[in-house]
Design an enzyme around this catalytic site. Structure first.
Site, PDB file in Angstrom:
ATOM      1  N   SER A  13     -51.121 -49.969  37.954  1.00 27.55           N
ATOM      2  CA  SER A  13     -51.858 -49.436  38.969  1.00 27.55           C
ATOM      3  C   SER A  13     -53.782 -49.675  39.319  1.00 27.55           C
ATOM      4  O   SER A  13     -53.864 -49.646  38.645  1.00 27.55           O
ATOM      5  CB  SER A  13     -51.411 -48.234  39.565  1.00 27.55           C
ATOM      6  N   LYS A  17     -55.812 -53.015  44.822  1.00 28.18           N
ATOM      7  CA  LYS A  17     -56.195 -54.338  45.495  1.00 28.18           C
ATOM      8  C   LYS A  17     -56.080 -54.274  47.296  1.00 28.18           C
ATOM      9  O   LYS A  17     -56.285 -54.758  47.552  1.00 28.18           O
ATOM     10  CB  LYS A  17     -53.859 -53.726  45.997  1.00 28.18           C
ATOM     11  N   ILE A 147     -38.829 -49.726  40.073  1.00 30.47           N
ATOM     12  CA  ILE A 147     -37.480 -49.855  40.813  1.00 30.47           C
ATOM     13  C   ILE A 147     -37.670 -49.763  42.554  1.00 30.47           C
ATOM     14  O   ILE A 147     -36.772 -50.469  42.210  1.00 30.47           O
ATOM     15  CB  ILE A 147     -36.595 -48.977  40.255  1.00 30.47           C
ATOM     16  N   LYS A 186     -57.846 -61.137  27.426  1.00 30.99           N
ATOM     17  CA  LYS A 186     -56.357 -61.300  27.511  1.00 30.99           C
ATOM     18  C   LYS A 186     -55.421 -61.811  28.498  1.00 30.99           C
ATOM     19  O   LYS A 186     -55.620 -60.963  29.284  1.00 30.99           O
ATOM     20  CB  LYS A 186     -55.356 -60.274  26.570  1.00 30.99           C
ATOM     21  N   CYS A 380     -63.716 -29.979  60.625  1.00 31.63           N
ATOM     22  CA  CYS A 380     -61.639 -29.536  61.186  1.00 31.63           C
ATOM     23  C   CYS A 380     -61.619 -28.560  60.425  1.00 31.63           C
ATOM     24  O   CYS A 380     -62.498 -27.082  61.204  1.00 31.63           O
ATOM     25  CB  CYS A 380     -60.781 -30.430  60.811  1.00 31.63           C
ATOM     26  N   HIS A 519     -61.908 -35.176  63.154  1.00 33.44           N
ATOM     27  CA  HIS A 519     -62.537 -36.081  61.623  1.00 33.44           C
ATOM     28  C   HIS A 519     -63.190 -36.675  61.506  1.00 33.44           C
ATOM     29  O   HIS A 519     -63.089 -38.386  62.251  1.00 33.44           O
ATOM     30  CB  HIS A 519     -60.986 -36.550  60.971  1.00 33.44           C
ATOM     31  N   GLU A 521     -65.078 -38.936  60.225  1.00 34.00           N
ATOM     32  CA  GLU A 521     -65.326 -39.703  59.230  1.00 34.00           C
ATOM     33  C   GLU A 521     -64.239 -40.781  59.096  1.00 34.00           C
ATOM     34  O   GLU A 521     -64.464 -41.985  58.232  1.00 34.00           O
ATOM     35  CB  GLU A 521     -65.348 -38.818  57.776  1.00 34.00           C
TER      36      GLU A 521
END
Ligand code: GLN
Length: 547
Positions: A13, A17, A147, A186, A380, A519, A521
């Site tokens: 992971s 992506k 799974i 590899k 905030c 917020h 940002e």
């Protein structure tokens, strides 16, 4: 009807992506196409709203009030397309929808199964709004072989079969580990990952391979041969200095061309990449540096404040400076004087947060910024702390605090300058909450308008008196302390349209001290830095010249 690109990951992971999907979205836009990006997460939480930032990084909030995965932040920052509730789903949400329908009797007595009921629910989600854009990019969270991911993989397999040929393309992201001792990249883990995918009926059209260095031709050909993709559809994703180089880097590697080839779109429209060239130029050629202290609680995990870190970078780009952000654990200031820590910074930011831990330290940081005239941005909880600081130290309310910290029944420790809001107006509706409501999705969430005071600093920063910003909080500054605080120089310069909820405060006699209940940002982009962050960094730059 949209063309669909499904993005899956293998081997390990955290390969980027989300970033690859976002960069591909930006490249398709650069070729004149419209795009929408979606995230399908296999975990069982209904949404990430209840997850600790330590677990899952920041919770990204959309205009329509969904609490989503932080990858949606990348999508917005790269494409400028505002994400919606319908762009993020988890197994938890899918199962809860299916079970709700089962209880309602919608399935007319059938046995409810993963195939077809769960997979149908996933397919319905994928196709929402499919007529609106040229390309729909759907990223599947996790890695192949998990799974919990299986129903999603099965759903996209079915989906691609149901669409006309050539309507869906599969892109798979993997890792090419480099073995130092033999000096080799590899390919075997990638081969295994593709084998795993093929065993569940999915064949990738494009392989994006993360590697430390370039992929030699020999390895490319080997990957193409063993994984059954075309050699020019093996795309190298090398480590980058800045994520904002990703669109240009992927373009050089031929990702967008490979995608258009896979869809047989020919001739491919020429890309217009000047936006990304300008972004790269600003990142690579700063004319100075400013240092910002971020005084918060979730300081060990960078992803916990992802959008803030990015928005600061954007503010730096607007001012052609590099922003170095140092994360300081607020609890330190509960034991020690903040001055020796904070004196070396050009500006201070106190971000959002939940719970009492560290709040006295944040109040100290706000006091330091106010009294020492250092630029301060409170977001905030960071605004609430600034108001409590002013109430205690300017308005002589020594026990000012927030109801959030007074949870022990019958024991009131604070005068609630910040209180638990249970009724408010959203557009034309009244929203109500009870003190013991569920934790999930019950905050004031999503985009709300605010009206800014004419002549205030924020009105000048925004260049407008009408704004709309995203919220995620339960507590509010109590308007009843407004006069006492304004008398002492804390101006309530932004309010909800009905005048009940303070949205922005600023210190009048200060170079730059602004607290916002929302917020900002979440709406900042590299090619469109948020005005508050751009001006905050401008003030930091100014401050750094004075010392
Ligand atoms: N805990 C505070 C509230 O709920 C602030 C939330 C936040 O900073 N996002 O109001």
């Amino acid at each position: 009807m949209a063309r669909f690109i499904f993005i899956t990951g293998g081997v390990v992971s955290s390969l980027g992506k989300g970033l690859a999907s976002a960069a591909l979205g930006a490249l398709l836009q650069a070729r004149g196409f419209t795009v929408r990006l979606r995230k399908l997460d296999p975990y069982l939480n209904v949404d990430p709203g209840t997850m600790s930032p330590f677990e899952h990084g920041e919770v990204f909030v959309t205009d329509d009030g969904a609490e989503t995965d932080l990858d949606l932040g990348h999508y917005e920052r790269f494409t400028g397309v505002a994400a919606r509730k319908t762009d993020s789903v988890s197994s938890g949400r899918i199962y809860s929808n299916v079970l709700e329908k089962e209880r309602r009797g919608d399935y007319l007595g059938k046995t409810i199964q993963v195939i077809p009921h769960v997979t149908n629910e996933i397919k319905d989600f994928i196709s929402i709004g499919e007529d609106e854009v040229d390309f729909m990019l759907c990223e599947i969270g996790g890695t192949v072989g998990d799974i919990e991911g299986l129903p999603f993989f099965e759903a996209i397999r079915q989906f691609s079969q149901e669409k006309p040929r050539g309507q869906c393309v599969f892109m798979h992201l993997t890792l090419l580990p480099y073995i130092k001792a033999s000096g080799e990249l590899k390919t075997k883990p990638t081969q295994h990952s593709v084998k795993e995918l093929r065993s569940i009926g999915l064949a990738p059209d494009i392989l994006v391979c993360r590697s430390e260095g370039p992929i030699p031709q020999k390895e490319r050909e080997k990957l193409a041969l063993f994984c059954n993709v075309r050699p020019d559809a093996v795309i190298a994703a090398q480590d980058l200095k800045s994520i904002y180089e990703a669109p240009l880097a992927y373009h050089r590697e031929g990702l967008d061309q490979a995608v258009l080839d896979a869809f047989q779109i020919s001739p491919a429209p020429k890309p217009e990449l000047s936006r990304w060239e300008d972004v790269a130029d600003r990142i690579h050629n700063p004319e100075g540096e400013v240092r910002v202290a971020i005084v918060g609680k979730y300081t060990q995990l960078e992803d916990a404040y992802k959008s803030i870190a990015e928005a600061l970078t954007h503010g730096g780009m607007a001012n052609r400076v590099r922003v170095t952000a140092d994360w300081i654990d607020a609890e330190i200031f509960e034991r020690e004087d903040p001055a020796p820590y904070l004196e070396e910074f050009d500006a201070i930011l106190v971000p959002g947060g939940f719970g009492e831990r560290g709040t006295e330290g944040k109040i100290k940081a706000a006091e330091f910024a106010r009294t020492r005239k250092v630029p301060y941005l409170g977001i905030c909880l960071g605004m609430q702390m600034a108001v409590i600081e002013a109430a205690r130290n300017l308005a002589e309310l020594g026990d000012a605090g927030s109801e959030e910290f007074d949870h022990e029944a019958g024991k009131k420790r604070f005068t609630p300058v910040v209180y638990h809001l249970k009724e408010w107006v959203q557009g034309n509706y009244k929203v109500t909450r009870k003190a013991d409501d569920d934790k999930g999705g019950t905050m004031r969430l999503g985009a709300y308008d605010a009206v800014l005071k004419e002549g205030s600093k924020v009105a000048q920063v925004y260049g407008s008196c009408q704004i709309e910003e995203r919220h995620r909080h339960r507590y509010e500054v109590d308007i009843k302390y407004r006069d006492a605080l304004e008398d002492k120089g804390l101006v309530f310069s932004g309010m909800s349209p009905d005048g009940r909820l303070p949205e922005i405060v600023e210190v009048a006699d200060h170079p730059w001290f602004i607290g916002v209940q929302f917020h900002p940002e979440l709406k900042s982009k590299p090619f469109e830095p948020h005005p508050l962050f751009a001006d905050f960094i401008r003030a930091a730059k100014e401050n750094s010249r004075l010392v």
